[in-house]
Design an enzyme around this catalytic site. Structure first.
Site, short mmCIF file in Angstrom:
data_model
loop_
_atom_site.label_atom_id
_atom_site.label_comp_id
_atom_site.label_asym_id
_atom_site.label_seq_id
_atom_site.Cartn_x
_atom_site.Cartn_y
_atom_site.Cartn_z
N GLU A 182 6.54 3.45 13.33
CA GLU A 182 6.94 3.97 12.02
C GLU A 182 8.35 4.57 12.00
O GLU A 182 8.55 5.77 11.81
CB GLU A 182 5.92 5.01 11.54
CG GLU A 182 4.57 4.40 11.28
CD GLU A 182 3.52 5.36 10.77
OE1 GLU A 182 2.42 4.91 10.46
OE2 GLU A 182 3.80 6.58 10.71
N GLU A 271 -1.54 -0.73 12.50
CA GLU A 271 -2.14 0.60 12.39
C GLU A 271 -2.52 0.92 10.96
O GLU A 271 -1.75 0.65 10.03
CB GLU A 271 -1.20 1.70 12.90
CG GLU A 271 -1.86 3.08 12.90
CD GLU A 271 -0.87 4.22 13.06
OE1 GLU A 271 -0.11 4.20 14.04
OE2 GLU A 271 -0.85 5.12 12.20
#
Length: 560
Positions: A182, A271
């Site tokens: 991320e 994810e």
């Protein structure tokens, strides 16, 4: 992703910003708000399953362990996570963190090693580089934001290689390693801009010794991955486009640019937790049905090849803290236990009735259908397999408010057709055989361009998952050349005592000794840089070793 905010203790950080973002965006699609059918059984339109309309090859389903934050799995929990029998999750993918220093490299080794022994695909994602490579800067109101120094890019690539080497030396061959978890939501870890990510991929990722994943955007923000797909040099050094789906609306799931420019690359959902991380919500019902629809959409709308949950064992995850499979885990198991790595998604009527979702998958002669019924009433659903008149037994499993991936009595398919009642608020998986379907089209003339100057040949990755008297072998073939392979035969010698009983994505000319695996009609062509997956199941008499050499169309292959 960082630790959740719902449970205290263990030094867990809180994630207030993420939860605030998700709440204020209003982007999470909640199907429960849709109009539901009434209380009586309704009939849906027939769901047609096209056996020859093949889509993406499935790499698997799985989740992450992070021993430093929530502790490692126990030995029994590893078997529950990666086993495929009753009461197991059937996960075939494990995600682990990359340690920030070499002293951290072994934290998740025990679970990763057992997963690898069971034939599970293991990949890793970093949250931060080593502290010596980081510099701080001001980003909006954040005065201590972190980023990787440009002067440390080469050292960071070596750090990722060091982790890969450590795992390999300890029995875990990482399938891939990510550049950054991320990079676009890094309040508590390291930020990367698209410019920085592109530069690292162009200049440094080529030196990484395993497959490279990027960018793992927090919300599948296409502006993070578009520049990679539009940059041939950066794209050449990426093997997997990874994405997270926090708050991503279903309308943003399709990715036309990936279909346009991503030939030979993989597309993973690496994810998510969904729809929330409320304490003990793993068994909330019928809320767990939202997970079933979410997986369906990820497979059908987004055409991801992998679906990976956040924490594997958590009160809101697929495994409860007591090691038992939760209702959310049951949603995943309906896919993971039966849709195995190497299976191919095939076209099916995705939404034959309001709040009914159907997807289908094929592995050689095995067909798997997963049906989600979110309605408050039962639905009569017909499934029709086009292109076959196969008849026979259909195994099936059910999850509803009172049952969890419970095996049901066998059903009967007649002339390629099956009509079943989908109970109210339920998920069902159906598994059948289509032996006797028409043979594939004639194999094109096999051609492959020899490597120029005597360079390396095609690359083969061979993974074994064995048990007392049997094994499965998953084989990846990568075209490392600059010319398309049109038709192929992979030749190898099975070790003594091994005998193939069934296979997928290839036809096998012998069951023991010298084996030749020939392409089928839908994977005869392998573009430069592309990878195709085949495999087989075999019996053994104690020897579970791997073949020592492979040739593709007579050219020696390199072993990954």
């Amino acid at each position: 992703m960082t630790q959740d905010q719902n449970e205290s203790g263990g030094g867990e950080r809180r994630l207030l910003r993420r939860r605030t973002v998700l709440a204020t965006m209003g982007a999470v699609p909640v199907a429960a708000a849709a109009t539901l059918l009434g209380a009586t059984k309704a009939s849906a339109a027939p769901a047609t399953i096209n056996l020859s309309a093949r889509r993406q090859t499935i790499k698997g389903y799985g989740a992450m362990t992070h021993a430093a934050w929530i502790g490692d799995l126990t030995a029994a929990q590893r078997e529950t996570a990666f086993g495929t029998g009753e009461g197991r999750l059937g996960f075939s993918i494990l995600r682990i963190p990359v340690g920030e220093s070499q002293s951290d490299f072994g934290r998740d080794l025990a679970t990763a090693k057992r997963a690898a022994e069971l034939g599970v695909t293991v990949f890793a994602s970093p949250w931060n580089p080593p502290a010596s490579m980081i510099e701080t800067f001001v980003r909006g109101s954040q005065t201590n934001a972190k980023r990787l120094r440009y002067s440390s890019y080469a050292a960071y690539a070596q750090h990722l290689n060091d982790f890969t080497t450590y795992m390999r030396n300890n029995g875990v061959n990482l399938y891939a390693i990510s550049v950054q978890n991320e990079p676009d939501y890094a309040h508590d870890w390291t930020w990367w801009t698209t410019t920085e990510m592109g530069r690292f991929l162009r200049e440094n990722a080529g030196s990484i010794s395993t497959r490279v994943m990027a960018p793992e955007s927090f919300q599948y923000i296409k502006s993070m991955s578009d520049p990679i797909l539009n940059d041939p040099t950066a794209l050449a050094n990426v093997d997997i486009i990874g994405a997270h789906l926090y708050g991503t609306p279903y309308s943003n799931f399709p990715y036309p640019l990936f279909k346009q420019n991503g030939a030979g690359k993989e597309l993973w959902m690496s994810e998510v937790y969904y729809p929330n991380s409320n304490a003990n919500s793993g068994d909330a019902w019928p809320e767990a049905l939202d997970v079933g629809e979410h997986i369906h959409r990820a497979m059908v709308d987004a055409e991801f090849q992998a679906y990976v949950w956040w924490y594997l064992r958590r009160s809101y995850g697929p495994m409860r803290e007591d090691g038992q499979v939760s209702k959310r885990g049951a949603m995943m198991a309906h896919f993971a236990r039966f849709v195995r790595p190497g299976y191919v998604r095939i076209d099916a009527t995705a939404n034959p009735a309001s709040n009914v979702y159907v997807s289908a998958y094929r592995g050689d002669d095995t067909v798997v259908v997963v049906a989600v019924n979110k309605n408050t009433s039962a639905v009569s659903q017909q499934f029709t397999l086009s292109g076959t008149t196969a008849s026979g037994s259909v195994s099936n499993w059910l999850t509803d408010g009172s049952r969890t991936v419970a095996a049901q009595g066998a059903l009967t398919m007649s002339n390629g057709s099956l009509t079943v009642t989908l109970p109210a608020r339920s998920v069902m998986t159906f598994v059948t055989s289509v032996n006797g379907t028409p043979p594939p089209s004639p194999t094109p003339t096999a051609t492959v361009t020899p490597p120029p100057g005597g360079g390396t040949g095609p690359r083969v990755t061979y993974t074994v998952n064995s048990w007392s008297s049997g094994l499965t072998a998953s084989i990846s073939i990568t075209n490392t050349g600059t010319s398309t392979i049109n038709g192929w035969t992979l030749a190898f010698t099975l070790p003594s005592g091994q005998s193939i009983t069934s296979g997928w994505n290839a036809t096998y000319s012998a069951t023991s000794g010298q084996v030749s695996a020939h392409n089928v009609d839908y994977n005869a062509t392998i573009a430069p840089g592309a990878t195709i997956d085949i495999g087989f199941q075999a019996n053994h008499t104690g020897n579970t070793a791997k073949p020592t050499a492979f040739t593709l169309n007579g050219i020696p292959c390199t072993l990954a």
